[in-house]
Design a protein around this motif. Sequence first.
Motif, PDB file in Angstrom:
ATOM      1  N   GLU A 198      98.881  56.259  37.913  1.00 39.69           N
ATOM      2  CA  GLU A 198      98.717  57.238  38.993  1.00 39.69           C
ATOM      3  C   GLU A 198      97.510  56.916  39.864  1.00 39.69           C
ATOM      4  O   GLU A 198      97.575  57.021  41.098  1.00 39.69           O
ATOM      5  CB  GLU A 198      98.595  58.646  38.400  1.00 39.69           C
ATOM      6  CG  GLU A 198      99.886  59.164  37.789  1.00 39.69           C
ATOM      7  CD  GLU A 198      99.712  60.497  37.097  1.00 39.69           C
ATOM      8  OE1 GLU A 198     100.730  61.200  36.895  1.00 39.69           O
ATOM      9  OE2 GLU A 198      98.574  60.850  36.742  1.00 39.69           O
ATOM     10  N   ARG A 199      96.407  56.480  39.244  1.00 42.17           N
ATOM     11  CA  ARG A 199      95.216  56.151  40.025  1.00 42.17           C
ATOM     12  C   ARG A 199      95.428  54.889  40.844  1.00 42.17           C
ATOM     13  O   ARG A 199      95.098  54.821  42.027  1.00 42.17           O
ATOM     14  CB  ARG A 199      93.992  55.968  39.112  1.00 42.17           C
ATOM     15  CG  ARG A 199      93.545  57.213  38.396  1.00 42.17           C
ATOM     16  CD  ARG A 199      93.340  58.393  39.346  1.00 42.17           C
ATOM     17  NE  ARG A 199      92.264  58.158  40.279  1.00 42.17           N
ATOM     18  CZ  ARG A 199      92.372  58.324  41.596  1.00 42.17           C
ATOM     19  NH1 ARG A 199      93.518  58.696  42.141  1.00 42.17           N
ATOM     20  NH2 ARG A 199      91.332  58.135  42.387  1.00 42.17           N
ATOM     21  N   LEU A 200      95.997  53.855  40.225  1.00 45.14           N
ATOM     22  CA  LEU A 200      96.202  52.589  40.927  1.00 45.14           C
ATOM     23  C   LEU A 200      97.175  52.742  42.081  1.00 45.14           C
ATOM     24  O   LEU A 200      96.916  52.280  43.208  1.00 45.14           O
ATOM     25  CB  LEU A 200      96.715  51.518  39.956  1.00 45.14           C
ATOM     26  CG  LEU A 200      95.751  51.038  38.872  1.00 45.14           C
ATOM     27  CD1 LEU A 200      96.475  50.113  37.906  1.00 45.14           C
ATOM     28  CD2 LEU A 200      94.542  50.338  39.476  1.00 45.14           C
ATOM     29  N   ASP A 201      98.292  53.398  41.829  1.00 47.32           N
ATOM     30  CA  ASP A 201      99.301  53.558  42.875  1.00 47.32           C
ATOM     31  C   ASP A 201      98.768  54.389  44.037  1.00 47.32           C
ATOM     32  O   ASP A 201      98.977  54.057  45.216  1.00 47.32           O
ATOM     33  CB  ASP A 201     100.555  54.210  42.288  1.00 47.32           C
ATOM     34  CG  ASP A 201     101.714  54.231  43.275  1.00 47.32           C
ATOM     35  OD1 ASP A 201     101.927  53.217  43.965  1.00 47.32           O
ATOM     36  OD2 ASP A 201     102.399  55.264  43.363  1.00 47.32           O
ATOM     37  N   SER A 202      98.049  55.449  43.724  1.00 50.71           N
ATOM     38  CA  SER A 202      97.500  56.302  44.772  1.00 50.71           C
ATOM     39  C   SER A 202      96.463  55.559  45.606  1.00 50.71           C
ATOM     40  O   SER A 202      96.456  55.637  46.839  1.00 50.71           O
ATOM     41  CB  SER A 202      96.877  57.556  44.156  1.00 50.71           C
ATOM     42  OG  SER A 202      96.368  58.415  45.152  1.00 50.71           O
ATOM     43  N   LEU A 203      95.586  54.810  44.951  1.00 46.85           N
ATOM     44  CA  LEU A 203      94.544  54.074  45.676  1.00 46.85           C
ATOM     45  C   LEU A 203      95.135  52.959  46.528  1.00 46.85           C
ATOM     46  O   LEU A 203      94.623  52.665  47.614  1.00 46.85           O
ATOM     47  CB  LEU A 203      93.523  53.511  44.698  1.00 46.85           C
ATOM     48  CG  LEU A 203      92.607  54.533  44.027  1.00 46.85           C
ATOM     49  CD1 LEU A 203      91.765  53.868  42.952  1.00 46.85           C
ATOM     50  CD2 LEU A 203      91.708  55.225  45.044  1.00 46.85           C
ATOM     51  N   CYS A 204      96.212  52.337  46.039  1.00 49.12           N
ATOM     52  CA  CYS A 204      96.900  51.336  46.859  1.00 49.12           C
ATOM     53  C   CYS A 204      97.469  51.976  48.117  1.00 49.12           C
ATOM     54  O   CYS A 204      97.352  51.429  49.222  1.00 49.12           O
ATOM     55  CB  CYS A 204      98.019  50.675  46.062  1.00 49.12           C
ATOM     56  SG  CYS A 204      97.463  49.480  44.817  1.00 49.12           S
TER      57      CYS A 204
END
Length: 437
Positions: free
Chosen positions: A101-107
Amino acid sequence: MKTIKFDPRIFISPPYIKCPKCGKNSFGILMICDDHYCRRCKECLYPRGIEPAARYPLPNLNKKIIYIDQFAISNMMKILNPATRAYKKRSLDNFWLRLFERLDSLCKLQLIICPDSSFHTDESLLSPYFEPLKRMYELLSHGVSFYDHETIKRFQIYEHAKNWISGEAEKELNLDVHSIVHGKINAWQDRLIISVNLQYEVDWIDDLRKIREKTHKGLSEVFKRWQSEKNKTFDDWFNEESMAFGRVTLQIYLNYLERFAEISAGYVEPTMNDIIPPSSVILIHSIHDAFRKAGVQDSDIWHETVEYLTSPSLKNIPFIKISSMLYASLARKAAAGRKKPPTQGLANDIAFISVLLPYCDAMFIDKECHSYLKEKPLSDAIDYGTKVFSLNNKEEFLEYLDEIEIKASKEHLDKVNEVYGETWRAPYTTLYKEQRE
């Protein structure tokens, strides 16, 4: 003869604003490019024909480059994918969902990029979940891929060889991350990801598996030797490993020449493996090119090449330095009494860390290699500004990711909302569920 008509409206997406021509709230996003985006009206199709394009500039980006190891890609895939046993049993740590969730959102917020690599591809091919794994790492890389590791090695050697022949062996390499990736790191991303699924031959995958098994067997045998080397120091193993690269490269090249001579004389029949030369052959040709451009005569090329590949200065090349130190750490553990042999994936872990670490802002890697990188002298000598995380400090990694968003300016986040909409940043947790429906 059939005529196929496309309605251009299907390419126009939210967020919508008031159209300057028809006045309706239907002026949506037509396309997002590297440094600008274009709008078009979904009702009146303004602008059309010779009307000037509705083009809006986008600010420059400075994304953090984060490399995610294959085991993390695999666990994030499994915790989202209903087709996997781990998903059905709910056996995975919820950390993997939080991480995705963090990686996808930051991307999506255009703050980070997680380039994929040939290591991801090779590891995924050996798994029964190749396509789901590919879907995961391509979602986070969005078309940005590191060159294969042999190419990156060759680039580093080429730059270092130029410095060495000029008498500047200690000079920093003129090579940054933009030189070793396909795709643009700091481009604003389109909404769409275009992916091609190649059909890999079963024999090719079997060869890949055999190479991995052979590498692991060789490392296990060396590990047994290390266990008996009680009187050696870390520097002894480091020097041994770093000097081995040049000698092995020369030997492979000589073996290739011998094989080529036998084929040319008709003594042996060529095989498929003879069509493409080994990476060591390409590497030496690259060194020759660097030397010729520096003014070395052909009559002196081989003398200089042998001297270069047996020079202690090679230990300063990033991938040789990092890999040699990691293996020296393993040797130190073996000599100190470690009984457990190296895992099959360790050689692969060392390979990707050694070539990619200098070009990343952060890496999430295996616990074993992470612990080695935290030991001295590695923690002092391997200093490229890269933050390294693993399951040993997984919460710190999430905090690091949180900090990236906290530091983002309001102007940047507002621009993301303007281009993609306020719901765009929501993590794509239905990634695999939608594919099943």
